[in-house]
Enzyme design. Structure first.
Site, PDB file in Angstrom:
ATOM      1  N   HIS A 239     -28.410  21.589   9.974  1.00  0.00           N
ATOM      2  CA  HIS A 239     -27.728  20.778  10.849  1.00  0.00           C
ATOM      3  C   HIS A 239     -26.890  21.138  12.351  1.00  0.00           C
ATOM      4  O   HIS A 239     -27.031  20.128  12.060  1.00  0.00           O
ATOM      5  CB  HIS A 239     -26.273  20.844   9.279  1.00  0.00           C
ATOM      6  CG  HIS A 239     -25.634  19.702   9.468  1.00  0.00           C
ATOM      7  ND1 HIS A 239     -25.298  18.313   9.527  1.00  0.00           N
ATOM      8  CD2 HIS A 239     -23.613  19.622   9.865  1.00  0.00           C
ATOM      9  CE1 HIS A 239     -24.597  18.142   9.443  1.00  0.00           C
ATOM     10  NE2 HIS A 239     -23.593  18.759  10.296  1.00  0.00           N
TER      11      HIS A 239
ATOM     12  N   ASP B 234     -23.152  14.989  13.576  1.00  0.00           N
ATOM     13  CA  ASP B 234     -22.000  15.234  12.536  1.00  0.00           C
ATOM     14  C   ASP B 234     -20.887  14.123  13.099  1.00  0.00           C
ATOM     15  O   ASP B 234     -20.947  13.469  12.558  1.00  0.00           O
ATOM     16  CB  ASP B 234     -21.536  16.442  12.069  1.00  0.00           C
ATOM     17  CG  ASP B 234     -20.571  17.122  11.100  1.00  0.00           C
ATOM     18  OD1 ASP B 234     -21.293  17.144   9.984  1.00  0.00           O
ATOM     19  OD2 ASP B 234     -19.726  17.392  10.916  1.00  0.00           O
TER      20      ASP B 234
ATOM     21  N   ASP C 127     -32.032  18.837   8.074  1.00  0.00           N
ATOM     22  CA  ASP C 127     -30.533  19.094   6.983  1.00  0.00           C
ATOM     23  C   ASP C 127     -30.336  18.411   5.728  1.00  0.00           C
ATOM     24  O   ASP C 127     -30.928  17.210   5.506  1.00  0.00           O
ATOM     25  CB  ASP C 127     -30.216  18.110   8.365  1.00  0.00           C
ATOM     26  CG  ASP C 127     -28.736  18.111   8.124  1.00  0.00           C
ATOM     27  OD1 ASP C 127     -27.873  18.676   7.434  1.00  0.00           O
ATOM     28  OD2 ASP C 127     -28.027  17.056   9.180  1.00  0.00           O
TER      29      ASP C 127
END
Length: 292
Positions: free
Chosen positions: A271, A115, A242
């Site tokens: 995710h 991320d 994701d």
């Protein structure tokens, strides 16, 4: 500058997080990190809206085989939290991580990113190649000008709408299909008990580039261009489910980096794959260290 410090009692008894806290002073503030195990350093960068708690399963499985270092960015986890939202920028996060690394003075690290840890950790790697030997890239990307996908815009709009009522644990639970126990959801919420503590979490979506002239765009383009010359080993390991970073994103990342092999995929994870498949990820990182 007004800075919020989360009370220590908020972190007592968190499930799976019986790690000793460590602190260094960065930018006049206290930055927290975990430091578990010994051997080759593995630097673990978290994303939004998480903190080092996300890596607890990875650390528990990997620390017997490597030294696991997991910082909380300023504004996150057990680190100090500037209240002023204008304090937060892509450059500021990267500058404080670079200062953090100077304090620890590690060499030949394996940098693991996910991320927002991608833009931050990958920039750290290309700007400090003497400290970094390998990359492990999990569910991330470099938004260097092209607008993100609709799933990301929905997330940003949600954060804007709820503001200081944001519950990070609820967001992480949604990505896990609502399967997280309440005590895990509460653990993800632990660092942010008050409205003024949440400035960093609320600002991260605003730092993602949505146009070529966004303040973060030029720096991210420099990172992307530097990765085109990265010939040290790189493992691209995404999850297969994701909604934000697709399998095509993984394949493009693998093609971008000369040192990367074909993209690999973790089955049955969304995710936040460290939460759902932490032990599996730790085993793959351990094998990557041995192979390279």
């Amino acid at each position: 500058m007004d800075v919020y410090r989360t009370p220590d009692e908020r972190f007592e008894g968190l499930p799976g997080y019986a790690f000793e806290p460590h602190y260094v002073e960065v930018g006049g503030m206290r930055m927290h990190h975990l430091d578990e195990g010994s051997g080759q350093p593995v630097l673990l960068f978290h994303g939004e809206p998480t903190w080092s708690y996300l890596y607890r399963k990875v650390i528990a499985a990997l620390a017997p085989r490597a030294r696991c270092i997991a910082p909380d960015y300023l504004g996150f986890g057990r680190s100090d939290k500037p209240v002023d939202r204008d304090w937060y920028s892509y450059d500021r996060h990267c500058e404080t991580i670079a200062e953090f690394a100077e304090h620890l003075d590690f060499k030949d690290a394996t940098v693991v990113v996910q991320d927002w840890g991608g833009p931050i950790g990958l920039r750290f790697a290309v700007e400090n190649p003497d400290r970094v030997a390998r990359l492990v890239i999990l569910n991330t990307g470099l938004y260097s000008g092209r607008p993100p996908n609709e799933a990301w815009f929905r997330f940003r709009d949600f954060v804007r709408r709820v503001g200081t009522d944001l519950r990070p644990g609820q967001l992480i639970n949604v990505t896990a299909g609502g399967a997280l126990p309440p005590e895990i959801v509460e653990a993800y919420d632990a660092p942010w008990p008050t409205p003024e503590s949440k400035s960093g979490v609320l600002m991260f979506p605003e730092l993602v580039t949505t146009s070529d002239d966004h303040p973060s765009a030029e720096a991210m383009r420099r990172v992307r261009d530097a990765l085109r010359a990265w010939e040290k080993p790189a493992l691209v390991l995404f999850s297969d489910s994701d909604p934000i970073f697709s399998t095509k994103t993984a394949e493009r990342m693998s093609e971008l980096i000369p040192g990367a092999g074909p993209a690999e995929f973790v089955e049955g994870a969304g995710h936040f794959l460290q939460e759902q498949k932490g032990e599996e990820i730790a085993d793959r990182i351990a094998r990557f260290l041995t192979e390279t």
